[in-house]
Design an enzyme around this catalytic site. Sequence first.
Site, mmCIF file in Angstrom:
data_model
loop_
_atom_site.group_PDB
_atom_site.id
_atom_site.type_symbol
_atom_site.label_atom_id
_atom_site.label_comp_id
_atom_site.label_asym_id
_atom_site.label_seq_id
_atom_site.Cartn_x
_atom_site.Cartn_y
_atom_site.Cartn_z
ATOM 1 N N SER A 140 -10.471 2.084 8.367
ATOM 2 C CA SER A 140 -9.862 0.744 8.330
ATOM 3 C C SER A 140 -9.152 0.500 9.648
ATOM 4 O O SER A 140 -8.622 1.436 10.264
ATOM 5 C CB SER A 140 -8.850 0.654 7.182
ATOM 6 O OG SER A 140 -7.985 -0.447 7.344
ATOM 7 N N TYR A 153 -1.927 3.495 1.989
ATOM 8 C CA TYR A 153 -3.311 3.133 2.328
ATOM 9 C C TYR A 153 -3.600 3.439 3.792
ATOM 10 O O TYR A 153 -4.629 4.053 4.115
ATOM 11 C CB TYR A 153 -3.552 1.654 2.043
ATOM 12 C CG TYR A 153 -4.943 1.205 2.444
ATOM 13 C CD1 TYR A 153 -6.045 1.603 1.702
ATOM 14 C CD2 TYR A 153 -5.148 0.396 3.560
ATOM 15 C CE1 TYR A 153 -7.328 1.214 2.070
ATOM 16 C CE2 TYR A 153 -6.424 -0.006 3.923
ATOM 17 C CZ TYR A 153 -7.509 0.411 3.181
ATOM 18 O OH TYR A 153 -8.765 0.034 3.550
#
Length: 264
Positions: A140, A153
Site C-alpha cells: 500500500s 494497517y
Amino acid sequence: MPPTPRALITGASAGIGRSYAEQLAKTGHSLVLVARRADRLNALADELRRGHGVEVEVLPADLSTAEGVGVVAARIGGEPPIDLLVNNAGYASRGRVAELNADALEEMLRVNIIALSRLSVAAMKRMVELGRGRIINVASGTVFMQLPGNAGYGASKNYVMGFTRTMQAEAQGTGVQVQLLIPGVIATEFHEVAGNNLSNFPPERVMQAGDLVAASLRALEMNEPVCIPSLPDIKDWDAYVAAERALTPQVSRDRVAPRYQRGS
C-alpha cells in the site's frame, strides 16, 4: 505445447482481486479463486468460464484462520502447480492506537501478515523446486506515510514491503520472479469496509482497479521488481533505495554518535 499457466488469487471476489481474475482469464490463464464469500466466487467463476473458456477452481477460505490458510497453502503445494500467486487479500482496521480494538487489530494482522507470509512460504518452496513461478504481493502507498489512525494497517503493509523485498533477494537465480505492488487510492469497496469514502479523495488521486492490475501485469513482463503504477519515473524509487543504503553503514558502529555523548 506448453501447459496453460495457472494463477491463484486471494481476495478474488471483489476489487483488485476480481480485476486480476478478469485480466488473467483474458490471457488464457487457468484460475484458482480464493475468498471468504463462496457465492461471489461461484458467480465470478461462471462468468469467466462462459466469457473466456478458462478452467476456474473455486476455493472458499477465511484467511484470518489457520484452517483457511492451511487449505490455500495445501493447494499451492498441490497439483496442477500454481504458476502465479497474487497475494491480494487484506483490509484495514483503523483507529488511533490508544483507541484501537485489539481483537480487530489482531484479526487484520492475521490476514495482512500471517496469511500472506504463509502463502508466500508455500509458493516459494514449490516454485523454487520447479525452477519457475511468479509471486505478486500487494502492499500500500501508506508504507511511505505516518497517518494518525493508520498505525496497524500501515505497519502491516510495511511488513509486506520488507518481507517481499527480502524474498526478491532470495529469489535471485532461482527462476522465481517476485513483484512488490504498491497501490495508491483505488476505486474499490475497500474504503467502505475501512469506514472511509472515496468521495473524501480528490478524483485525480483515485485509480481504477483495472488500470492498477494492467500496470502490475505489464511490470511483470518488464521484470520490474517494484510496481508503483502512478509513479512517472522509477528513478524516484531508486533514490529511495539509495537513501536506505546510505543509512545502512551508520546503524551499527562501535560507539554512539557524538551528539549522544556527555559533554559534546
